[in-house]
Scaffold this active site. Structure first.
Site, PDB file in Angstrom:
ATOM      1  N   GLY A   9       1.956   2.204  10.807  1.00  0.00           N
ATOM      2  CA  GLY A   9       2.898   3.314  10.685  1.00  0.00           C
ATOM      3  C   GLY A   9       3.559   3.713  11.994  1.00  0.00           C
ATOM      4  O   GLY A   9       4.169   4.775  12.083  1.00  0.00           O
ATOM      5  N   SER A  24       2.994  -2.183  10.380  1.00  0.00           N
ATOM      6  CA  SER A  24       4.443  -2.215  10.647  1.00  0.00           C
ATOM      7  C   SER A  24       5.089  -3.560  10.339  1.00  0.00           C
ATOM      8  O   SER A  24       6.050  -3.957  10.993  1.00  0.00           O
ATOM      9  CB  SER A  24       4.740  -1.793  12.086  1.00  0.00           C
ATOM     10  OG  SER A  24       4.310  -0.447  12.291  1.00  0.00           O
ATOM     11  N   GLU A  76      -5.749  -5.157  10.361  1.00  0.00           N
ATOM     12  CA  GLU A  76      -4.743  -4.130  10.618  1.00  0.00           C
ATOM     13  C   GLU A  76      -5.062  -3.403  11.916  1.00  0.00           C
ATOM     14  O   GLU A  76      -5.871  -2.450  11.917  1.00  0.00           O
ATOM     15  CB  GLU A  76      -4.726  -3.111   9.478  1.00  0.00           C
ATOM     16  CG  GLU A  76      -4.389  -3.698   8.128  1.00  0.00           C
ATOM     17  CD  GLU A  76      -3.790  -2.641   7.203  1.00  0.00           C
ATOM     18  OE1 GLU A  76      -2.651  -2.840   6.780  1.00  0.00           O
ATOM     19  OE2 GLU A  76      -4.445  -1.621   6.942  1.00  0.00           O
ATOM     20  N   GLU A  85      -7.304   4.564   7.612  1.00  0.00           N
ATOM     21  CA  GLU A  85      -7.128   5.997   7.297  1.00  0.00           C
ATOM     22  C   GLU A  85      -8.348   6.528   6.550  1.00  0.00           C
ATOM     23  O   GLU A  85      -8.749   7.682   6.737  1.00  0.00           O
ATOM     24  CB  GLU A  85      -5.833   6.184   6.482  1.00  0.00           C
ATOM     25  CG  GLU A  85      -4.601   5.989   7.358  1.00  0.00           C
ATOM     26  CD  GLU A  85      -3.364   5.471   6.635  1.00  0.00           C
ATOM     27  OE1 GLU A  85      -3.299   5.555   5.398  1.00  0.00           O
ATOM     28  OE2 GLU A  85      -2.453   4.964   7.333  1.00  0.00           O
ATOM     29  N   LYS A 116       0.144   4.222  -0.292  1.00  0.00           N
ATOM     30  CA  LYS A 116      -0.534   5.407   0.256  1.00  0.00           C
ATOM     31  C   LYS A 116      -0.281   6.612  -0.661  1.00  0.00           C
ATOM     32  O   LYS A 116      -0.210   6.431  -1.863  1.00  0.00           O
ATOM     33  CB  LYS A 116      -0.088   5.648   1.711  1.00  0.00           C
ATOM     34  CG  LYS A 116      -0.273   4.388   2.553  1.00  0.00           C
ATOM     35  CD  LYS A 116      -0.194   4.603   4.028  1.00  0.00           C
ATOM     36  CE  LYS A 116      -0.406   3.264   4.732  1.00  0.00           C
ATOM     37  NZ  LYS A 116      -0.440   3.368   6.180  1.00  0.00           N
ATOM     38  N   ASN A 140       0.867  -1.181   0.000  1.00  0.00           N
ATOM     39  CA  ASN A 140       0.000   0.000   0.000  1.00  0.00           C
ATOM     40  C   ASN A 140       0.905   1.233   0.000  1.00  0.00           C
ATOM     41  O   ASN A 140       1.455   1.596   1.033  1.00  0.00           O
ATOM     42  CB  ASN A 140      -0.900  -0.040   1.244  1.00  0.00           C
ATOM     43  CG  ASN A 140      -1.764   1.200   1.379  1.00  0.00           C
ATOM     44  OD1 ASN A 140      -1.842   2.025   0.476  1.00  0.00           O
ATOM     45  ND2 ASN A 140      -2.415   1.329   2.533  1.00  0.00           N
ATOM     46  N   HIS A 196      -9.666   0.925   4.533  1.00  0.00           N
ATOM     47  CA  HIS A 196      -8.439   1.165   5.303  1.00  0.00           C
ATOM     48  C   HIS A 196      -8.768   2.107   6.463  1.00  0.00           C
ATOM     49  O   HIS A 196      -9.604   3.009   6.316  1.00  0.00           O
ATOM     50  CB  HIS A 196      -7.359   1.768   4.399  1.00  0.00           C
ATOM     51  CG  HIS A 196      -6.019   1.793   5.060  1.00  0.00           C
ATOM     52  ND1 HIS A 196      -5.684   2.749   5.991  1.00  0.00           N
ATOM     53  CD2 HIS A 196      -4.952   0.961   4.965  1.00  0.00           C
ATOM     54  CE1 HIS A 196      -4.460   2.496   6.438  1.00  0.00           C
ATOM     55  NE2 HIS A 196      -3.988   1.417   5.823  1.00  0.00           N
TER      56      HIS A 196
HETATM   57  P1  PGA Z   1       2.525   0.242   7.685  1.00  0.00           P
HETATM   58  O1  PGA Z   1       1.094   0.443   6.998  1.00  0.00           O
HETATM   59  O2  PGA Z   1       3.087  -1.047   7.135  1.00  0.00           O
HETATM   60  O3  PGA Z   1       3.325   1.440   7.281  1.00  0.00           O
HETATM   61  O4  PGA Z   1       2.294   0.149   9.144  1.00  0.00           O
HETATM   62  C1  PGA Z   1       0.235  -0.643   6.788  1.00  0.00           C
HETATM   63  C2  PGA Z   1      -1.051  -0.160   6.195  1.00  0.00           C
HETATM   64  O5  PGA Z   1      -1.500   0.947   6.551  1.00  0.00           O
HETATM   65  O6  PGA Z   1      -1.653  -0.836   5.347  1.00  0.00           O
END
Ligand code: PGA
Length: 253
Positions: A176, A216, A170, A100, A11, A9, A98
């Protein structure tokens, strides 16, 4: 058969040139090493989708996905992109729900149910994200919380449609933050979700659904997380932006 999937992803990151370079490196490695048993899904920002798709071509094992799609079919929705448009140039997957999107764009379970339907109606595979906040984890109510996200957005699907969905667990506190769930915490939730799916759709469908872990995941912790029986892959944010890290995760699987 449960698929092994490592989805990146991106982003809102990478310029055109950076995206092309990253994609070429991943494609070359898939070709050189003839990787076939782990599916890579590249999920760049919308403007990258077409050029990334062209670079990937028909490389076995690599697919292209969007990070979002509209819940509407078409029409006067400025700035939105429909599942139909994505499918029309060969996009295969779409991330839906997601955390976010849920948090910053106020996407509700109800809207996500519509997005999943739109994706499936256009032949796209939804990667449906779910996960709990730190408060909910600390209160110990994470399992019912995440199960409800599935119930509310997915359990109105027919069995044949549900069987096409990929789930990504997740935990929000792990996204993140560099703070990953332990492999035991991931396994515990994945198994709980699989059992929850079995109560609605039966064991066969539950056993065949791929449930990815996200939050992460990186080259250092991937092998441990991916060794768990109910973890069928990863949804990778930060570590998907560098080909070496992304490919290390795939190789560690
Ligand atoms: P990250 O993000 O690996 O940077 O923690 C995962 C995600 O948001 O899908």
């Amino acid at each position: 058969m449960r698929k092994k999937i490592i989805a990146g992803n991106w982003k809102m990151n990478l310029t055109f040139d950076e995206g092309q370079k990253l994609t070429s490196e991943i494609v070359n490695m898939y070709k050189d090493e003839k990787i076939k048993d782990v599916i890579a899904v590249l999920n760049p920002p919308f403007p990258h989708l077409f050029p990334v798709k062209k670079l990937v071509g028909d490389t076995p094992g690599i697919f292209v996905g969007a990070q979002n799609c509209s819940d509407k079919e078409s029409g006067a929705f400025t700035g939105e992109v429909s599942a139909k448009i994505l499918a029309s140039f060969g996009v295969n997957y779409v991330i839906i729900g997601h955390s976010e999107r849920r948090e910053y764009f106020k996407e509700s379970n109800e809207m996500l149910a519509e997005k999943v339907k739109a994706a499936l109606a256009n032949g796209l595979t939804p990667i449906f994200c779910c996960g709990e906040s730190l408060d909910i984890r600390n209160a110990g109510t994470h399992e019912p919380n995440v199960k409800f996200q599935l119930t509310d957005s997915l359990f109105n699907l027919s069995a044949s449609d549900f069987a096409k969905v990929v789930i990504a667990y997740e935990p929000i506190w792990a996204i993140g933050t560099g703070k990953t769930a332990t492999s035991d915490e991931a396994q515990e939730m994945h198994l709980a979700l699989r059992r929850h799916i079995a109560t609605k759709y039966g064991k066969d469908i539950a056993n065949n659904i791929s449930i990815l872990y996200g939050g992460s995941m990186n080259a250092g912790n991937a092998a441990d997380l991916l060794s768990k029986p109910d973890v069928d892959g990863g949804l990778i944010g930060g570590a998907s932006l560098k080909s070496r890290d992304f490919l290390e995760i795939i190789k560690s699987y």
